[in-house]
Design a protein around this motif. Structure first.
Motif, PDB file in Angstrom:
ATOM      1  N   UNK A  80       0.836  -1.207   0.000  1.00  0.00           N
ATOM      2  CA  UNK A  80       0.000   0.000   0.000  1.00  0.00           C
ATOM      3  C   UNK A  80       0.869   1.254   0.000  1.00  0.00           C
ATOM      4  N   UNK A  81       2.023   1.186   0.691  1.00  0.00           N
ATOM      5  CA  UNK A  81       2.914   2.341   0.790  1.00  0.00           C
ATOM      6  C   UNK A  81       4.099   2.225  -0.167  1.00  0.00           C
ATOM      7  N   UNK A  82       3.949   1.443  -1.245  1.00  0.00           N
ATOM      8  CA  UNK A  82       5.062   1.240  -2.167  1.00  0.00           C
ATOM      9  C   UNK A  82       5.408   2.497  -2.955  1.00  0.00           C
ATOM     10  N   UNK A  83       4.441   3.399  -3.178  1.00  0.00           N
ATOM     11  CA  UNK A  83       4.684   4.627  -3.954  1.00  0.00           C
ATOM     12  C   UNK A  83       5.160   5.782  -3.087  1.00  0.00           C
ATOM     13  N   UNK A  84       5.300   5.568  -1.815  1.00  0.00           N
ATOM     14  CA  UNK A  84       5.766   6.633  -0.943  1.00  0.00           C
ATOM     15  C   UNK A  84       7.291   6.626  -0.860  1.00  0.00           C
ATOM     16  N   UNK A  85       7.835   7.437   0.008  1.00  0.00           N
ATOM     17  CA  UNK A  85       9.281   7.601   0.111  1.00  0.00           C
ATOM     18  C   UNK A  85       9.935   6.279   0.471  1.00  0.00           C
ATOM     19  N   UNK A  86      10.966   5.845  -0.291  1.00  0.00           N
ATOM     20  CA  UNK A  86      11.613   4.565   0.020  1.00  0.00           C
ATOM     21  C   UNK A  86      12.253   4.586   1.411  1.00  0.00           C
ATOM     22  N   UNK A  87      12.085   3.496   2.122  1.00  0.00           N
ATOM     23  CA  UNK A  87      12.649   3.369   3.455  1.00  0.00           C
ATOM     24  C   UNK A  87      11.856   4.030   4.559  1.00  0.00           C
TER      25      UNK A  87
END
Length: 337
Positions: free
Chosen positions: A67-74
Motif C-alpha cells: 500500500x505504501x510502495x509509492x511513498x518515500x523509500x525506506x
C-alpha cells in the motif's frame, strides 16, 4: 394361605438400604478415581499452528507494505516494530479476544483452554472439555505477545543505534546494555528449558502459555488437521532439485554439451554436406561472416570467438574438425589459446 400372612415392605425401604450401604460403597470407590481423561495433543500440530500464524502475519505485512510502495523509500523501515505490533494486535483482537482460535490454530483444529479451571470430574466425555481463556488471561496474553515483543524490539534498535555496547565514556549505558544481553540470555535459556518440557509432556509450547496456564487442546475430537503437507513436500523436493541444477549448470560447458547432443541427432555425412550458408552455432545467416580454418565453413564472428574461447579444442559441428584459425578478406587470426 401362608403368603397372605407376610406384610409388604415399607415404602422407604430402598432409602434405608441406600443409607446403610452408602458408607461401604464410598469405601470401595475412593475419590482418587475422579480424574480427567489424560489427553495427548500432537506436538507437530502445535508447532505447525505457530508457524502458520507467523506466515499469516508475514502475508498481511507484505500486503500492507504494498500500500505504501509509492511513498518515500525506506519510510516504513523505521516504523517496522509498530507495523508488526499492529498486525499482531489485529490477529489477537479478532481471534483470541472473541474466543476464536488464531488462523493457525483453526487450521490445526486447536483452541486455547484455561487449564486452571479444569477440575477432576466423574463424568468426562472426551477429556477436551473446559472453558476458554478468561478476560484477564486474554489481556495479559496481548500485553506479553504484542506489547512485550514491541518494547523489546524498540529497546534493541535504540540501544544498537545509540551504541550502548561501545560506549566507554558512559558507564550507565554500558551497564544497561549488559543487562539487556543478560536478560535476553536468560529468556533464551528458559525458552530452551520450556521446549524440552514441552517435547516431553506436550503442554505449553512457550513461556507465555505456561505462565498464563493457557493450554492448546483440540477444538473437535472428530476432526483432523485441515492442512495437507503433500503439496509442501513436492515443493520442497522441487526447490532442492532446482537449487542443485543452479549449482551444476554453470559448471558445465554448454558448447561441449551442445556438440555432444548434435552428434547424436545428426550423422556427420549429412551435416558436412548440408552447408547452406548459415552459422553452425546460431543457425542464422552471419552478418559478419568469418571462415573457420581449415574446414572453410562460415560463422558469425561472435559465435566463433565465443566457442573458441570457451573450448580451445573446439570442433566444427558440421565436419568435426578442430578450428585452428578464422579468415576474413585475407586476414588470418590465430586461434585463441
Amino acid at each position: 394361605m401362608g403368603s397372605s400372612s407376610t406384610s409388604p415392605p415399607p415404602h422407604d425401604a430402598w432409602l434405608l438400604a441406600y443409607q446403610k450401604l452408602l458408607p461401604q460403597w464410598q469405601s470401595l470407590t475412593p475419590s482418587s478415581h475422579l480424574s480427567t481423561i489424560p489427553i495427548s495433543i500432537s506436538r507437530v500440530n502445535q508447532f505447525d499452528a505457530a508457524r502458520l500464524d507467523i506466515e499469516m502475519s508475514a502475508m498481511l505485512k507484505e500486503q500492507l507494505v504494498k500500500v505504501f510502495s509509492l511513498m518515500k523509500p525506506g519510510m516504513l523501515f523505521q516504523y517496522e516494530p509498530e507495523l508488526d505490533a499492529f498486525l499482531e494486535f489485529l490477529i489477537w483482537r479478532f481471534s483470541i479476544w472473541v474466543d476464536k482460535p488464531t488462523p493457525g490454530n483453526a487450521l490445526m483444529n486447536l483452541r486455547y483452554r484455561d487449564d486452571r479451571a479444569v477440575e477432576p470430574r466423574e463424568k468426562v466425555r472426551t477429556g477436551l472439555e473446559g472453558p476458554g481463556l478468561t478476560v484477564a488471561q486474554k489481556i495479559w496474553y496481548c500485553i506479553a505477545t504484542v506489547g512485550g515483543q514491541y518494547v523489546w524490539a524498540r529497546l534493541q534498535s535504540f540501544s544498537a543505534f545509540r551504541r550502548w555496547g561501545d560506549s566507554e565514556r558512559r558507564p550507565l549505558a554500558r551497564r544497561v546494555w549488559i543487562l539487556i544481553q543478560r536478560v535476553e540470555g536468560l529468556y533464551k535459556a528458559a525458552s530452551f528449558g520450556n521446549l524440552l518440557i514441552f517435547l516431553y509432556t506436550g503442554r505449553f509450547r512457550n513461556l507465555i502459555e505456561r505462565v498464563l496456564r493457557a493450554r492448546l487442546v483440540y477444538g473437535s475430537p472428530n476432526m483432523n488437521r485441515a492442512v495437507s503437507f503433500e503439496y509442501m513436500n513436492r515443493q520442497l523436493v522441487w526447490n532442492e532439485f532446482s537449487e542443485m541444477l543452479l549449482l551444476l549448470l554453470p559448471l558445465l560447458n554448454s558448447s561441449s554439451v551442445k556438440s555432444l547432443l548434435s552428434s547424436f541427432s545428426k550423422d556427420k555425412s549429412s551435416s558436412s554436406t548440408g552447408d547452406d550458408g548459415t552459422c553452425p552455432v546460431c543457425r542464422s545467416i552471419p552478418t559478419t561472416p568469418f571462415l573457420a580454418l581449415p574446414c572453410q565453413h562460415r560463422y558469425c564472428y561472435y559465435c566463433l570467438r565465443t566457442q573458441c574461447s570457451a573450448s580451445p579444442a573446439y570442433r566444427c559441428p558440421r565436419c568435426s574438425e578442430p578450428v585452428v584459425a578464422m579468415q576474413r578478406h585475407g586476414f588470418f587470426a590465430p586461434s585463441p589459446e
